[in-house]
Scaffold this motif. Structure first.
Motif, PDB file in Angstrom:
ATOM      1  N   LEU B  18      -8.615   8.199  -0.251  1.00 32.67           N
ATOM      2  CA  LEU B  18      -9.332   6.987   0.182  1.00 32.67           C
ATOM      3  C   LEU B  18      -8.523   5.725  -0.111  1.00 32.67           C
ATOM      4  O   LEU B  18      -8.498   4.796   0.696  1.00 32.67           O
ATOM      5  N   GLU B  20      -5.289   5.512  -0.245  1.00 35.04           N
ATOM      6  CA  GLU B  20      -4.204   5.495   0.738  1.00 35.04           C
ATOM      7  C   GLU B  20      -4.724   5.035   2.099  1.00 35.04           C
ATOM      8  O   GLU B  20      -4.096   4.218   2.771  1.00 35.04           O
ATOM      9  N   LEU B  21      -5.884   5.560   2.475  1.00 33.48           N
ATOM     10  CA  LEU B  21      -6.486   5.185   3.754  1.00 33.48           C
ATOM     11  C   LEU B  21      -6.849   3.696   3.766  1.00 33.48           C
ATOM     12  O   LEU B  21      -6.619   3.000   4.763  1.00 33.48           O
ATOM     13  N   ASP B  23      -5.413   1.284   2.091  1.00 33.97           N
ATOM     14  CA  ASP B  23      -4.163   0.522   2.220  1.00 33.97           C
ATOM     15  C   ASP B  23      -3.720   0.445   3.677  1.00 33.97           C
ATOM     16  O   ASP B  23      -3.345  -0.620   4.172  1.00 33.97           O
ATOM     17  N   ARG B  24      -3.775   1.595   4.332  1.00 31.83           N
ATOM     18  CA  ARG B  24      -3.319   1.643   5.727  1.00 31.83           C
ATOM     19  C   ARG B  24      -4.250   0.862   6.645  1.00 31.83           C
ATOM     20  O   ARG B  24      -3.807   0.162   7.559  1.00 31.83           O
ATOM     21  N   LEU B  25      -5.558   0.965   6.392  1.00 33.96           N
ATOM     22  CA  LEU B  25      -6.532   0.207   7.189  1.00 33.96           C
ATOM     23  C   LEU B  25      -6.344  -1.293   6.987  1.00 33.96           C
ATOM     24  O   LEU B  25      -6.448  -2.072   7.930  1.00 33.96           O
ATOM     25  N   GLU B  26      -6.050  -1.678   5.745  1.00 38.11           N
ATOM     26  CA  GLU B  26      -5.846  -3.103   5.455  1.00 38.11           C
ATOM     27  C   GLU B  26      -4.649  -3.640   6.238  1.00 38.11           C
ATOM     28  O   GLU B  26      -4.743  -4.696   6.883  1.00 38.11           O
ATOM     29  N   ASP B  27      -3.528  -2.912   6.181  1.00 37.42           N
ATOM     30  CA  ASP B  27      -2.332  -3.355   6.907  1.00 37.42           C
ATOM     31  C   ASP B  27      -2.624  -3.520   8.400  1.00 37.42           C
ATOM     32  O   ASP B  27      -2.238  -4.507   9.014  1.00 37.42           O
TER      33      ASP B  27
END
Lengths: 145, 74
Positions: B18, B20-21, B23-27
């Motif tokens: 979660l 990691e997910l 972080d990627r969603l934020e970017d």
């Protein structure tokens, strides 16, 4: 090898370099004994990537989260170099100081592989368990190589 | 030896996945908002963080992406 692990972490959009990225780096260099041991167990670079994706999907599912469309996650990569995560530090330490020393000299990459495989908890052992790989057997094969 | 899957191991791994997910969603979301002309302040407010924090974390990435950025005090 370590700089290749950093590249693998960046490619997988990870903010830290972890043991799985070092494993991917080892699997890339087909000239290495470590890569051969992995390939013999069906763990080519691509197979490890697929197994890691599967591990993440199953872990998210444990929290009730279904697959997320990759297109929604598309973003320009971060410019900062990923830092060293705890799992890779531990793996390197174990690789430098073999837990079981039988006096045999092995290339350092093979010791690194054994160091990675000796983690009992975390992403790498989960990935191997989910992929149906016998970790103990793989460690033994790396020792015999 | 504790097995790496099942029980608390799955719960802990879910936290890792979660994060990691997230972080990627934020970017992805920050980039999308800035491309649509949101200001740093608006993105920060949407994320619930300070403008300085979002600026520090994403400025270089968005410059590299060629996103036209509004002035920081905009």
């Amino acid at each position: 090898m370590l700089s290749r692990a950093i590249d693998e972490a960046s490619a997988r959009r990870s903010t830290t370099v972890e043991a799985e990225h070092l494993l991917l780096a080892l699997a890339t260099d087909e000239g290495l004994i470590a890569a051969k041991v992995l390939a013999d167990a069906g763990l080519t670079h691509d197979a490890i990537e697929a197994a890691l994706d599967q591990e993440r999907a199953e872990s998210l599912a444990a929290a009730g989260i279904g697959p997320v469309d990759e297109s929604r996650l598309a973003a320009t990569p971060r410019q900062v170099r990923p830092g060293w995560g705890p799992s890779v530090k531990e793996a390197i330490l174990r690789g430098k100081k073999p837990v079981i020393s039988d006096g045999r000299h092995r290339p350092s990459e093979t010791e690194l592989l054994i160091g990675i495989l000796q983690a009992n908890l975390g992403t790498v052992p989960r990935m191997l368990a989910i992929a149906g790989i016998d970790r103990g057997d793989l460690i033994e094969r790396a020792r015999q190589a | 030896m504790i097995p790496p899957t099942g029980g608390p191991a799955d719960e802990l791994a879910a936290v890792v996945a979660l994060r990691e997910l997230a972080d990627r969603l934020e970017d992805a979301a920050v980039e999308k908002a800035m491309r649509q002309g949101w200001s740093w302040s608006q993105v920060a407010e949407g994320l619930g963080v300070t403008r300085q924090a979002v600026h520090k974390k994403h400025l270089h990435r968005l410059i590299a992406a060629g996103v036209e950025l509004r002035r920081r005090n905009g």
